[in-house]
Design a protein around this motif. Structure first.
Motif, mmCIF file in Angstrom:
data_model
loop_
_atom_site.group_PDB
_atom_site.id
_atom_site.type_symbol
_atom_site.label_atom_id
_atom_site.label_comp_id
_atom_site.label_asym_id
_atom_site.label_seq_id
_atom_site.Cartn_x
_atom_site.Cartn_y
_atom_site.Cartn_z
ATOM 1 N N UNK A 139 0.858 -1.177 0.000
ATOM 2 C CA UNK A 139 0.000 0.000 0.000
ATOM 3 C C UNK A 139 0.900 1.234 0.000
ATOM 4 N N UNK A 140 0.598 2.179 -0.863
ATOM 5 C CA UNK A 140 1.453 3.353 -0.974
ATOM 6 C C UNK A 140 1.300 4.330 0.178
ATOM 7 N N UNK A 193 2.112 4.432 3.095
ATOM 8 C CA UNK A 193 1.921 3.959 4.460
ATOM 9 C C UNK A 193 3.114 3.133 4.903
ATOM 10 N N UNK A 229 3.013 -2.333 4.320
ATOM 11 C CA UNK A 229 1.851 -3.201 4.500
ATOM 12 C C UNK A 229 1.400 -3.767 3.150
ATOM 13 N N UNK A 230 1.257 -5.078 3.088
ATOM 14 C CA UNK A 230 0.720 -5.691 1.869
ATOM 15 C C UNK A 230 -0.766 -5.398 1.719
ATOM 16 N N UNK A 231 -1.210 -5.405 0.487
ATOM 17 C CA UNK A 231 -2.626 -5.132 0.248
ATOM 18 C C UNK A 231 -3.546 -6.173 0.882
ATOM 19 N N UNK A 232 -3.056 -7.393 0.973
ATOM 20 C CA UNK A 232 -3.913 -8.450 1.511
ATOM 21 C C UNK A 232 -3.492 -8.854 2.923
ATOM 22 N N UNK A 233 -3.111 -7.886 3.712
ATOM 23 C CA UNK A 233 -2.551 -8.174 5.026
ATOM 24 C C UNK A 233 -3.073 -7.165 6.047
ATOM 25 N N UNK A 234 -3.585 -7.666 7.189
ATOM 26 C CA UNK A 234 -3.982 -6.768 8.281
ATOM 27 C C UNK A 234 -2.759 -5.978 8.754
ATOM 28 N N UNK A 235 -2.978 -4.772 9.236
ATOM 29 C CA UNK A 235 -1.812 -3.988 9.661
ATOM 30 C C UNK A 235 -1.095 -4.625 10.852
#
Lengths: 225, 225
Positions: free
Chosen positions: A6-7, A9, A46-52
């Motif tokens: 995610x950009x 962040x 943070x990956x797009x498919x990953x909770x923070x």
DNA sequence: TCAAAAGTGTTTGTTATACACCCATGT
DNA sequence: ACATGGGTGTATAACAAACACTTTTGA
């Protein structure tokens, strides 16, 4: 390598450890800054498919080898906190026993180290500020939740616990009073085992009784130091 | 209209108000959900050239007409918290006097309203969870900082203050004890003015002495209820 | 035997808690 | 007169703070 992040962040982690009667934080120095001498917090994206929360744990382990549950305590998003680019960072902290981790060095980092939190150099970006906030949050929480034990070995003498609180809260306690107060809570189990190799009377070791704490919580007990 | 916002990031605000002896939050219902009946927190996006704190205040004012300093208390970033798209939201809360704001309705919103925090419907996304966290944070903070006064009119009778604490902390206090405890702090100025139009003996009004509080803080005083 | 920390006990003053009670006001 | 909240005082128990003292151990 493909960018799946995610950009704008990032994640940064403040890992507290208690060693030699000092409160320390885990810092890394990156190769990117070859010419400079700047330490910073371990962080990542943070990956797009990953909770923070998951991202925070993954990133920390990748960079330092430390795997631990962390508490998120805020986001930092001043426009120029990172000069080159706009980044909002989400910050986490955790309490660990430094002895039980072998610090890992990834190729991205030239160094990983524990540094006294009260004697920090000027760090990257706003990382000094982030640590200040983490410490504030820790101070609040340690007085009302028995989280301090996470910084100590499983078995510890009472005076270590006292020193821990003194260092974090930046005060000093009367030994007998601290002792009776903490024992009255019935949260510690006194072990047969004693300290070894000390140049004075060896102290009994205690361990934190987590089940007991949870049972007391049910009954409306609240930890308060 | 050009999109100047940072992607995948949003802001949500939990605005607490105290009205009719109830703790309420400010909710909006959006036109987007014409067919549904779903309320949610006022929120929006962050400009690339804008601090997140500023974005929070701007967004709130645009949507509700309320302008107030807010405290950021965390980020929420589960992968599926917003089903359609990946959004990480940064959450803020503030305490206001509902009476002193005229709620505004923008064309995006079909309604803006104060709702009892203990009697909320199922809200948009994870907004119920966000409010829970805000309330936890508020409860911690209201016991150690004199922020409760932000929810009351400038001049208020002592019992209103007591009711406020009772509602937020979800307990009840003994009137004489609450009274003497709060007065012993010397943070309130007793006014000549009294309540009007009540069907019983009218109470003295008090106001919070902010200068006094700051002076006491200097001397090491700490608010504790 | 001394230093350093372990561990226990007591005293004193402050707070918390629980009440009992009287006062003022509008209906 | 009575209901409702305003406002004061007191007795008791619980707790915090300060500190004096004895014990144990290795050097």
């Amino acid at each position: 390598m493909q960018n799946n992040y995610i950009g704008s962040i990032s994640i940064d982690s403040v890992i507290f450890g208690f060693e030699e009667d000092q409160l320390k934080v885990l810092l890394i120095k990156r190769n990117i800054d070859k010419d400079t001498d700047t330490w910073g917090l371990p962080g990542g994206y943070v990956n797009f498919d990953e909770d923070i929360d998951h991202a925070a744990e993954r990133v920390l382990e990748e960079r330092t080898g430390v795997k631990v549950y962390m508490k998120q305590f805020g986001a930092f998003g001043k426009v120029n906190r990172v000069p080159e680019e706009r980044y909002i960072t989400i910050a986490y902290y955790a309490l660990v026993k430094p002895g039980s981790y072998k610090l890992k060095r990834t190729k991205d980092d030239c160094d990983v180290s524990w540094v006294n939190v009260y004697n920090l150099p000027k760090l990257l970006y706003d990382h000094n500020t982030i640590i200040e906030f983490a410490l504030d949050n820790l101070r609040q929480r340690i007085r009302t939740e028995p989280i301090g034990f996470n910084l100590l070995p499983q078995r510890f003498p009472l005076l270590s616990l006292q020193r821990l609180y003194e260092v974090i809260l930046n005060t000093s306690f009367d030994k007998p009073n601290f002792r009776s107060k903490i024992l009255k809570m019935k949260l510690l189990i006194k072990l047969e085992e004693k300290q070894k190799g000390v140049a004075y009377r060896s102290a009994h070791l205690f361990k934190f009784d987590k089940e007991r704490y949870e049972a007391l919580i049910e009954k409306g007990f609240s930890f308060e130091l």
